[in-house]
Design a protein around this motif. Structure first.
Motif, PDB file in Angstrom:
ATOM      1  N   ASN A  94      -1.657   4.939  -8.071  1.00  0.00           N
ATOM      2  CA  ASN A  94      -2.867   4.137  -7.942  1.00  0.00           C
ATOM      3  C   ASN A  94      -2.538   2.827  -7.252  1.00  0.00           C
ATOM      4  O   ASN A  94      -1.701   2.057  -7.733  1.00  0.00           O
ATOM      5  CB  ASN A  94      -3.470   3.874  -9.323  1.00  0.00           C
ATOM      6  N   ARG A  95      -3.199   2.564  -6.149  1.00  0.00           N
ATOM      7  CA  ARG A  95      -2.924   1.384  -5.345  1.00  0.00           C
ATOM      8  C   ARG A  95      -3.901   0.260  -5.671  1.00  0.00           C
ATOM      9  O   ARG A  95      -5.105   0.473  -5.777  1.00  0.00           O
ATOM     10  CB  ARG A  95      -3.012   1.746  -3.872  1.00  0.00           C
ATOM     11  N   ASP A 105       0.140  -4.884  -1.779  1.00  0.00           N
ATOM     12  CA  ASP A 105      -0.137  -3.609  -2.431  1.00  0.00           C
ATOM     13  C   ASP A 105       0.800  -3.376  -3.608  1.00  0.00           C
ATOM     14  O   ASP A 105       2.027  -3.299  -3.433  1.00  0.00           O
ATOM     15  CB  ASP A 105       0.014  -2.453  -1.438  1.00  0.00           C
ATOM     16  N   SER A 151       0.663  11.119   1.890  1.00  0.00           N
ATOM     17  CA  SER A 151      -0.308  10.606   0.928  1.00  0.00           C
ATOM     18  C   SER A 151       0.435  10.302  -0.364  1.00  0.00           C
ATOM     19  O   SER A 151       0.920  11.199  -1.049  1.00  0.00           O
ATOM     20  CB  SER A 151      -1.409  11.639   0.680  1.00  0.00           C
ATOM     21  N   ILE A 208       1.531  -0.544  -6.343  1.00  0.00           N
ATOM     22  CA  ILE A 208       1.231   0.871  -6.540  1.00  0.00           C
ATOM     23  C   ILE A 208       1.832   1.316  -7.865  1.00  0.00           C
ATOM     24  O   ILE A 208       3.063   1.317  -8.038  1.00  0.00           O
ATOM     25  CB  ILE A 208       1.768   1.724  -5.378  1.00  0.00           C
ATOM     26  N   ASN A 258      -3.270   6.803   2.018  1.00  0.00           N
ATOM     27  CA  ASN A 258      -4.078   6.861   0.801  1.00  0.00           C
ATOM     28  C   ASN A 258      -5.490   7.282   1.188  1.00  0.00           C
ATOM     29  O   ASN A 258      -6.043   6.777   2.167  1.00  0.00           O
ATOM     30  CB  ASN A 258      -4.104   5.485   0.128  1.00  0.00           C
TER      31      ASN A 258
END
Length: 270
Positions: free
Chosen positions: A247-248, A129, A243, A131, A157
């Protein structure tokens, strides 16, 4: 308060075959640096001082990357290209390695860091991931919440319903400020997911997570799931979800990887 991090990087990368037969997924290039470099930089920016990378015997490229290359450095000096030595070849953080001898899953990989962690809270960052965030690094967002609650905090997310079957999905009690108290978690729900909040590859744990990992047994053909340990933990003690802003991108997903390349790659001069 959170000075240590574990980066599990021992998986086979089956989603990205056949290239992962020879190149670890963590070494996929993004703007002239491998993916794992960005994750290490995120940890450093968040105050992490020591990192344990979990590798397998086929992941020596990762170890080599974060080491000096005397031959390369001598060559650059000889060619009057010493300006290239000013680049951040090796991040300024203490990096250790241990091997996961068998592919027993993420839970087993994290458990290998027990002696490294000791009695301290620690972060876990999955190099799958990436981010992107213009303000606070993803793991730092969780570290800040840990300072408030002094309990484990899981990165979350919002995910479209059609994709929830790919992730661990939490049921939580909303607390405001993008936070919730986790009351349940389901690994890759096939039907009736408890929410649209999926776990992503950022965690801050108290050392108690190891006691829950110790209770798990691996069934034949299956893996030791970190999600199962989180589920046990959430029923016995407070566990929170955040949360994450940003943007992942999942580099194991072809579409996500290409999107990330298009965002990050820039023309460079030799």
């Amino acid at each position: 308060m959170v000075k240590k991090a574990i980066i599990p990087a021992a998986g086979y990368g089956t989603r990205s075959l056949p290239i992962t037969k020879v190149i670890p997924k963590e070494m996929f290039p993004i703007d002239m640096k491998p993916a794992i470099h960005y994750v290490v930089e995120e940890a450093i920016e968040s105050g992490i001082e020591e990192i344990l990378i979990i590798v397998s015997r086929t992941k020596n490229l990762i170890v080599d990357y974060f080491d000096h290359s005397l031959e390369l450095e001598a060559f650059l000096e000889k060619q009057n290209k010493t300006h290239l030595l000013e680049k951040e070849f090796i991040p300024k953080v203490r990096i250790y390695y241990t091997r996961q001898s068998y592919a027993r899953g993420l839970g087993d990989a994290v458990y290998l860091g027990k002696s490294f962690v000791g009695n301290e809270p620690f972060a876990v960052l999955l190099p799958d991931d990436i981010i992107l965030n213009g303000t606070t690094p993803a793991i730092q967002q969780l570290v800040e919440e840990y300072k408030t609650y002094l309990q484990s905090v899981i990165g979350l997310n919002k995910v479209e319903d059609k994709h929830l079957h790919k992730y661990g999905v939490v049921k939580g009690e909303p607390l405001g400020n993008r936070m919730c108290k986790i009351v349940d978690i389901v690994e890759k729900p096939k039907t009736n997911p408890p929410s649209n909040l999926a776990v992503i590859g950022r965690y801050v744990f108290t050392p108690s997570i190891f006691s829950y990992l110790e209770t798990l047994t691996m069934k034949e053909g299956e893996e030791i799931q970190l999600t199962d340990a989180i589920k046990k933990m959430s029923t016995a003690e407070a566990c929170y979800g955040k949360s994450i802003e940003g943007n992942r991108f999942d580099i194991g997903s072809y579409d996500d990887y290409i999107s990330l390349i298009n965002i990050m790659n820039r023309p460079t001069k030799d």
